[in-house]
Design a protein around this motif. Structure first.
Motif, mmCIF file in Angstrom:
data_model
loop_
_atom_site.group_PDB
_atom_site.id
_atom_site.type_symbol
_atom_site.label_atom_id
_atom_site.label_comp_id
_atom_site.label_asym_id
_atom_site.label_seq_id
_atom_site.Cartn_x
_atom_site.Cartn_y
_atom_site.Cartn_z
ATOM 1 N N UNK A 236 0.987 -1.164 0.156
ATOM 2 C CA UNK A 236 -0.030 0.104 0.007
ATOM 3 C C UNK A 236 0.766 1.287 0.179
ATOM 4 N N UNK A 237 2.204 1.370 0.697
ATOM 5 C CA UNK A 237 2.685 2.652 0.744
ATOM 6 C C UNK A 237 3.489 2.929 -0.278
ATOM 7 N N UNK A 238 3.783 2.184 -1.416
ATOM 8 C CA UNK A 238 4.494 2.181 -2.448
ATOM 9 C C UNK A 238 4.019 3.397 -3.531
ATOM 10 N N UNK A 239 4.977 4.296 -3.624
ATOM 11 C CA UNK A 239 4.750 5.721 -4.402
ATOM 12 C C UNK A 239 4.902 5.499 -5.701
ATOM 13 N N UNK A 240 5.549 4.718 -6.289
ATOM 14 C CA UNK A 240 5.892 4.631 -7.646
ATOM 15 C C UNK A 240 5.647 3.264 -8.151
ATOM 16 N N UNK A 241 4.470 2.793 -8.912
ATOM 17 C CA UNK A 241 4.256 1.391 -9.164
ATOM 18 C C UNK A 241 5.515 0.909 -10.056
ATOM 19 N N UNK A 242 5.822 1.569 -11.027
ATOM 20 C CA UNK A 242 6.692 1.358 -12.298
ATOM 21 C C UNK A 242 8.163 1.255 -11.611
ATOM 22 N N UNK A 243 8.450 2.178 -10.642
ATOM 23 C CA UNK A 243 9.860 2.102 -10.003
ATOM 24 C C UNK A 243 9.785 0.956 -9.247
ATOM 25 N N UNK A 244 9.095 0.690 -8.278
ATOM 26 C CA UNK A 244 9.038 -0.445 -7.293
ATOM 27 C C UNK A 244 9.113 -1.882 -8.011
ATOM 28 N N UNK A 245 8.435 -1.916 -9.112
ATOM 29 C CA UNK A 245 8.462 -3.278 -10.110
ATOM 30 C C UNK A 245 9.925 -3.419 -10.731
ATOM 31 N N UNK A 246 10.762 -2.143 -11.049
ATOM 32 C CA UNK A 246 11.865 -2.305 -11.470
ATOM 33 C C UNK A 246 12.850 -2.923 -10.507
ATOM 34 N N UNK A 247 12.552 -2.072 -9.165
ATOM 35 C CA UNK A 247 13.493 -2.655 -8.085
ATOM 36 C C UNK A 247 13.448 -3.783 -7.581
ATOM 37 N N UNK A 248 12.259 -4.438 -7.882
ATOM 38 C CA UNK A 248 12.003 -5.928 -7.209
ATOM 39 C C UNK A 248 12.638 -6.741 -8.383
ATOM 40 N N UNK A 249 12.527 -6.519 -9.709
ATOM 41 C CA UNK A 249 13.222 -7.554 -10.405
ATOM 42 C C UNK A 249 14.709 -7.343 -10.562
ATOM 43 N N UNK A 250 15.133 -5.984 -10.241
ATOM 44 C CA UNK A 250 16.772 -5.846 -9.966
ATOM 45 C C UNK A 250 17.145 -6.656 -8.802
#
Length: 302
Positions: A236-250
């Protein structure tokens, strides 16, 4: 041995290459699956009963990772602080927390606040900065307070970030105390910053050289192991869905490399682990044994 995913974390220690890594537990959080993970299918929780405690909550401890090398000490994150109440994000209830034990945990480990030479924040949320200051004064009086420039920027502009601590308690005192760090910077001997934005504007993981192991403290890139296999499931607190997706994959790719261990502050009592292929072929969390030197300092009632 490792503990259970659905229990609050013990104070656990992993030693490698002359580096001692200790989860300094501050307290307990029990978060509601639907409240904190609104897009995770209900079927996931049904199929993974081991992910929920007896009250149907996701067990998440709060605290900091103490990194000790050659008589020097770094603390990554500073817990939640003295809290015993319902938790919420953006007006939505997400569960309950009971914390405030970090000073006692440090003392039991033989560490005084003045022994810590640097406090490095993965990000500026309430459960990661709670003991940064006490009554406006640094709780760790000799420490540099390290925060990524990208993480501080919106706070410096006066913006409100979901999950952030109050300006009075943390952000105001931090304004004149902080040292801004950059991606790739060595912030402590053998510890480098890896800026992984998305959950927050400048969320930062820390890569620790503990040869023969490499340990990655990834903060809130992942809140529970299911996000490793399903990085598209937000918190819920994620501020940037695209960014956090990239971070998780990385981070999932980094954690899958040989001789790499992750530190997951919110993974119940399985805070150290590796990413390995699961039975379904998707990446999964494999707990790594770490000595429990103290029991969980706070346990929530059922």
């Amino acid at each position: 041995m490792a503990g259970a995913l659905n229990e609050q974390s013990a104070v656990r220690v992993l030693v490698s290459g002359g580096v001692r890594l200790t989860y300094v537990v501050d307290g307990a959080m029990g978060l509601t699956p639907a409240g904190f993970f609104p897009e995770v299918p209900e079927s996931y929780w049904t199929e993974h009963p081991e992910a929920l405690d007896s009250a149907g909550r996701v067990a998440m401890s709060a605290g900091g990772l103490l990194v000790e090398r050659d008589g020097r000490a770094l603390l990554i994150d500073a817990g939640l602080g003295v809290v015993s109440r319902e938790m919420g994000v953006g007006g939505a209830s997400i569960g309950f927390a009971d914390s405030g034990a970090l000073p006692e945990t440090l003392a039991a480990l033989g560490i005084a606040p003045s022994d810590v030479e640097a406090v490095a924040f993965t990000h500026l949320h309430v459960d990661h900065a709670g003991w940064a200051f006490e009554d406006g004064q640094p709780f760790f009086p000799a420490a540099r307070y390290l925060v990524a420039a990208e993480e501080w920027a919106p706070h410096g502009r006066g913006e409100t970030i979901p999950g952030a601590p109050s300006r009075e308690a943390v952000l105001g005192p931090l304004e004149g105390r902080r040292t801004e760090i950059a991606d790739g910077e060595e912030v402590f001997p053998g510890v480098r910053a890896l800026v992984t934005p998305g959950h927050s504007p400048g969320h930062t993981s820390f890569v620790i050289d503990a040869g023969p192991l490499r340990v990655i403290a990834f903060g809130d890139v992942f809140h529970f192991p299911g996000q490793i296999a399903h990085p598209e499931w937000p918190s819920r607190p994620d501020v940037d869905a695209t960014g956090v997706l990239a971070a998780r994959r990385r981070l999932a790719a980094e954690l899958a490399l040989p001789d790499t261990v992750g530190f997951a502050c919110h993974f119940g009592d399985q805070v150290f682990g590796r990413v390995v292929p699961g039975p379904d072929g998707l990446p999964s969390w494999q707990p790594v044994a770490a000595e429990a030197v103290l029991p969980a300092p706070r346990v929530l009632p059922d």
